[in-house]
Motif scaffolding. Structure first.
Motif, PDB file in Angstrom:
ATOM      1  N   HIS A 188       0.839  -1.200   0.000  1.00  0.00           N
ATOM      2  CA  HIS A 188       0.000   0.000   0.000  1.00  0.00           C
ATOM      3  C   HIS A 188       0.875   1.252   0.000  1.00  0.00           C
ATOM      4  O   HIS A 188       0.551   2.258  -0.656  1.00  0.00           O
ATOM      5  CB  HIS A 188      -0.921  -0.006   1.218  1.00  0.00           C
ATOM      6  CG  HIS A 188      -1.828   1.186   1.292  1.00  0.00           C
ATOM      7  ND1 HIS A 188      -2.923   1.332   0.473  1.00  0.00           N
ATOM      8  CD2 HIS A 188      -1.771   2.298   2.080  1.00  0.00           C
ATOM      9  CE1 HIS A 188      -3.523   2.486   0.754  1.00  0.00           C
ATOM     10  NE2 HIS A 188      -2.840   3.080   1.713  1.00  0.00           N
ATOM     11  N   ALA A 189       2.009   1.198   0.702  1.00  0.00           N
ATOM     12  CA  ALA A 189       2.903   2.351   0.786  1.00  0.00           C
ATOM     13  C   ALA A 189       3.716   2.549  -0.485  1.00  0.00           C
ATOM     14  O   ALA A 189       4.013   3.683  -0.872  1.00  0.00           O
ATOM     15  CB  ALA A 189       3.843   2.194   1.983  1.00  0.00           C
ATOM     16  N   LEU A 190       4.078   1.457  -1.158  1.00  0.00           N
ATOM     17  CA  LEU A 190       4.984   1.539  -2.304  1.00  0.00           C
ATOM     18  C   LEU A 190       4.276   1.587  -3.650  1.00  0.00           C
ATOM     19  O   LEU A 190       4.854   2.047  -4.635  1.00  0.00           O
ATOM     20  CB  LEU A 190       5.953   0.348  -2.289  1.00  0.00           C
ATOM     21  CG  LEU A 190       6.888   0.246  -1.083  1.00  0.00           C
ATOM     22  CD1 LEU A 190       7.759  -1.006  -1.199  1.00  0.00           C
ATOM     23  CD2 LEU A 190       7.759   1.488  -0.965  1.00  0.00           C
ATOM     24  N   GLY A 191       3.071   1.071  -3.727  1.00  0.00           N
ATOM     25  CA  GLY A 191       2.340   1.084  -4.986  1.00  0.00           C
ATOM     26  C   GLY A 191       3.006   0.263  -6.069  1.00  0.00           C
ATOM     27  O   GLY A 191       3.422  -0.879  -5.841  1.00  0.00           O
ATOM     28  N   ASP A 192       3.167   0.858  -7.243  1.00  0.00           N
ATOM     29  CA  ASP A 192       3.712   0.123  -8.387  1.00  0.00           C
ATOM     30  C   ASP A 192       5.186  -0.242  -8.233  1.00  0.00           C
ATOM     31  O   ASP A 192       5.702  -1.032  -9.029  1.00  0.00           O
ATOM     32  CB  ASP A 192       3.531   0.939  -9.671  1.00  0.00           C
ATOM     33  CG  ASP A 192       2.082   1.026 -10.099  1.00  0.00           C
ATOM     34  OD1 ASP A 192       1.294   0.165  -9.672  1.00  0.00           O
ATOM     35  OD2 ASP A 192       1.744   1.965 -10.848  1.00  0.00           O
TER      36      ASP A 192
END
Length: 231
Positions: A75-79
């Motif tokens: 959720h914090a890093l995304g792609d």
């Protein structure tokens, strides 16, 4: 890019038996009897019942703190995050992970040996249900057996060429090609981290290692990593 590799050790604390070890699934079944294309051809009912039982067992377990911590990391890093798992259970998804690549397939999927299509599957296969695509009674577990090629190798290769942090969690380090990922990641300059109950066979490929139960070391590492990013 952060790439995380998970093995059976992360799900063991949820109550799923690992394949190896004193209480592992291989203690009751030889791998060649239930996890090869040849076994399926010679004893399809035995193989189907083995995986039907594994699929049913998923309803009795829940994701643990390690699964949830990785969902939080995603959720914090995304792609800039990819979770590659050797596990065929669905605990990562149930914990909230979405960027998940199941390189050894999924228990909750069936593949037709006639038309090649794969479909989500919750029920049994031993009763030879028809394929929803071609109606042939030719469904098998959509899992990668010994002697078959793992899924997603091209996608994994692309991610490993971009990786900056590689984390291995709950894997013994003796099943290839996954056992070679850490060495590749280190060769391209990535920070390599092992979070495992005990040192794996590939411990020399990791510059950082924390050993202990996944439900303890994984959330702690994720907390520390996210704190570093915010500092």
């Amino acid at each position: 890019m952060v790439v995380v590799l998970t093995g059976a050790g992360i799900s063991a604390e949820s109550g799923l038996a690992t394949f190896r070890g004193p209480d592992g699934l291989w203690e009751g079944h030889r791998p060649e009897d239930v996890a090869t294309p040849e076994a399926f051809l010679s004893a399809p009912e035995l193989v189907q019942r083995f995986y039907d039982d594994r699929r049913a067992a998923l309803a009795t377990v829940e994701p643990n703190a390690a699964h949830r911590a990785l969902a939080r990391l995603e959720h914090a890093l995304g792609d800039a995050f990819l979770l590659v798992t050797q596990n065929i259970d669905d605990l990562h998804e149930r914990a909230g992970s979405r960027r998940v690549l199941h390189m050894h397939g999924r228990l909750k999927a069936a593949r037709c040996t006639e038309c090649g299509e794969s479909t989500h599957w919750d029920g049994t296969l031993v009763d030879e249900p028809p394929c929803p695509f071609c109606s042939q009674r030719a469904l098998r577990p959509d899992v990668v057996w010994f002697g078959e090629i793992p899924y997603g190798l091209s996608e994994i290769d692309v991610a490993l060429r971009r990786v900056r942090v590689f984390v291995s969690i709950g894997t013994s380090g003796n099943v290839y090609p996954a056992a070679g990922f850490a060495s590749f990641a280190r060769a391209v300059g990535a920070r390599t981290v092992e979070l495992n109950l005990e040192p794996s066979l590939g411990i020399d490929d990791f510059v950082e290692h924390q050993h202990g139960p996944a439900t303890q070391v994984v959330p702690a590492w994720v907390d520390g990593f996210l704190a570093e990013r915010e500092a």
